[in-house]
Motif scaffolding. Structure first.
Motif, short mmCIF file in Angstrom:
data_model
loop_
_atom_site.label_atom_id
_atom_site.label_comp_id
_atom_site.label_asym_id
_atom_site.label_seq_id
_atom_site.Cartn_x
_atom_site.Cartn_y
_atom_site.Cartn_z
N ARG A 1 0.84 -1.21 0.00
CA ARG A 1 0.00 0.00 0.00
C ARG A 1 0.86 1.25 0.00
N LEU A 2 1.87 1.28 0.86
CA LEU A 2 2.77 2.42 0.89
C LEU A 2 3.52 2.56 -0.43
N ASN A 3 3.87 1.45 -1.03
CA ASN A 3 4.60 1.48 -2.29
C ASN A 3 3.73 2.00 -3.43
N HIS A 4 2.43 1.73 -3.37
CA HIS A 4 1.51 2.32 -4.36
C HIS A 4 1.56 3.85 -4.27
N VAL A 5 1.61 4.37 -3.05
CA VAL A 5 1.68 5.82 -2.86
C VAL A 5 2.99 6.35 -3.45
N ARG A 6 4.08 5.63 -3.22
CA ARG A 6 5.37 6.06 -3.76
C ARG A 6 5.35 6.03 -5.29
N SER A 7 4.72 5.02 -5.86
CA SER A 7 4.60 4.95 -7.32
C SER A 7 3.86 6.16 -7.85
N LEU A 8 2.71 6.42 -7.28
CA LEU A 8 1.90 7.54 -7.73
C LEU A 8 2.62 8.88 -7.52
N GLY A 9 3.26 9.03 -6.37
CA GLY A 9 3.99 10.27 -6.10
C GLY A 9 5.11 10.52 -7.09
N SER A 10 5.83 9.47 -7.43
CA SER A 10 6.92 9.60 -8.41
C SER A 10 6.39 9.97 -9.79
N ILE A 11 5.32 9.33 -10.19
CA ILE A 11 4.74 9.58 -11.51
C ILE A 11 4.15 10.99 -11.58
N LEU A 12 3.48 11.42 -10.51
CA LEU A 12 2.95 12.79 -10.47
C LEU A 12 4.08 13.82 -10.52
N THR A 13 5.16 13.53 -9.81
CA THR A 13 6.31 14.43 -9.83
C THR A 13 6.89 14.52 -11.24
N ALA A 14 7.00 13.39 -11.90
CA ALA A 14 7.49 13.39 -13.29
C ALA A 14 6.60 14.26 -14.16
N GLY A 15 5.30 14.13 -14.00
CA GLY A 15 4.36 14.94 -14.77
C GLY A 15 4.51 16.42 -14.49
N LEU A 16 4.75 16.76 -13.23
CA LEU A 16 4.94 18.17 -12.88
C LEU A 16 6.19 18.74 -13.55
N TYR A 17 7.24 17.95 -13.62
CA TYR A 17 8.46 18.44 -14.29
C TYR A 17 8.26 18.57 -15.79
N VAL A 18 7.45 17.72 -16.39
CA VAL A 18 7.13 17.88 -17.81
C VAL A 18 6.33 19.17 -18.01
N ILE A 19 5.36 19.40 -17.14
CA ILE A 19 4.57 20.63 -17.21
C ILE A 19 5.45 21.86 -17.02
N ALA A 20 6.40 21.78 -16.09
CA ALA A 20 7.32 22.90 -15.87
C ALA A 20 8.16 23.15 -17.12
N ALA A 21 8.61 22.09 -17.76
CA ALA A 21 9.40 22.23 -18.99
C ALA A 21 8.57 22.91 -20.08
N ILE A 22 7.33 22.48 -20.22
CA ILE A 22 6.44 23.10 -21.21
C ILE A 22 6.21 24.57 -20.88
N ALA A 23 6.02 24.85 -19.60
CA ALA A 23 5.81 26.24 -19.17
C ALA A 23 7.04 27.09 -19.47
N LEU A 24 8.22 26.53 -19.28
CA LEU A 24 9.43 27.28 -19.59
C LEU A 24 9.53 27.59 -21.08
N ILE A 25 9.18 26.61 -21.89
CA ILE A 25 9.23 26.81 -23.35
C ILE A 25 8.21 27.86 -23.79
N THR A 26 6.98 27.73 -23.29
CA THR A 26 5.93 28.64 -23.74
C THR A 26 6.07 30.06 -23.20
N SER A 27 6.77 30.20 -22.09
CA SER A 27 6.97 31.54 -21.54
C SER A 27 8.21 32.21 -22.10
N ALA A 28 8.91 31.50 -22.98
CA ALA A 28 10.10 32.02 -23.64
C ALA A 28 11.19 32.40 -22.63
#
Length: 167
Positions: free
Chosen positions: A138-165
């Protein structure tokens, strides 16, 4: 002045967080399931060896370094970026630290340490193994989800950096 390195660093952290999440997910989905289907003494002994081995790997170094780098990058973003880039770079460690880093240190690792102290053939180990398998996964499921959400946030940050020039 260009800020290309923050873009690449976002992508690096996204990739590394996704890899960490993938390993956690694999463990939750089929490794623990297989170990729990084995005879308790065999599953316990195998998990004890896995836990002793994982400490010396780049996987653990990744868990620790993402925690450190995400906090430092968030602090840096406070002084350099604006808008969505700043927000997601600040939010990434807010997600990662409790769901992955602290969950590992205060949840899974103490359970691993307790399991390691048990004789894998004892009745007490067998009784603990049932609880361990359920709670650890159960705890490991949380770690899986947390890691994947974090990865998504960094992708969003990268996109935001590109679009904000700001790159």
């Amino acid at each position: 002045m260009t800020y290309e390195w923050p873009l690449y660093f976002c992508l690096f952290l996204a990739l590394w967080s996704a890899v960490i999440g993938g390993v956690f997910s694999a463990f939750s989905e089929f490794i623990m399931s297989g170990l729990l289907r084995a005879a308790p003494s065999g599953g316990i002994e195998a998990m004890q060896h896995i836990n002793r081995t994982v400490i010396k790997t780049q996987f653990v170094a990744g868990i620790l370094s993402i925690a450190l780098f995400s906090v430092l990058f968030a602090l840096y973003s406070l002084t350099v970026f604006e808008g969505a880039a700043r927000g997601t770079l600040i939010f990434a460690p807010v997600v990662y630290l409790p769901t992955v880093f602290f969950m590992t240190i205060f949840g899974n690792v103490p359970m691993n340490n307790k399991l390691d102290r048990l004789d894998h053939t004892s009745a007490s180990a067998e009784a603990y193994w049932i609880k361990y398998g359920r709670d650890w996964t159960r705890l490991n499921h949380v770690r899986s989800l947390g890691s994947i959400l974090t990865a998504g946030l960094y992708v969003i940050a990268a996109i935001a950096l590109i679009t904000s020039a700001q790159v």
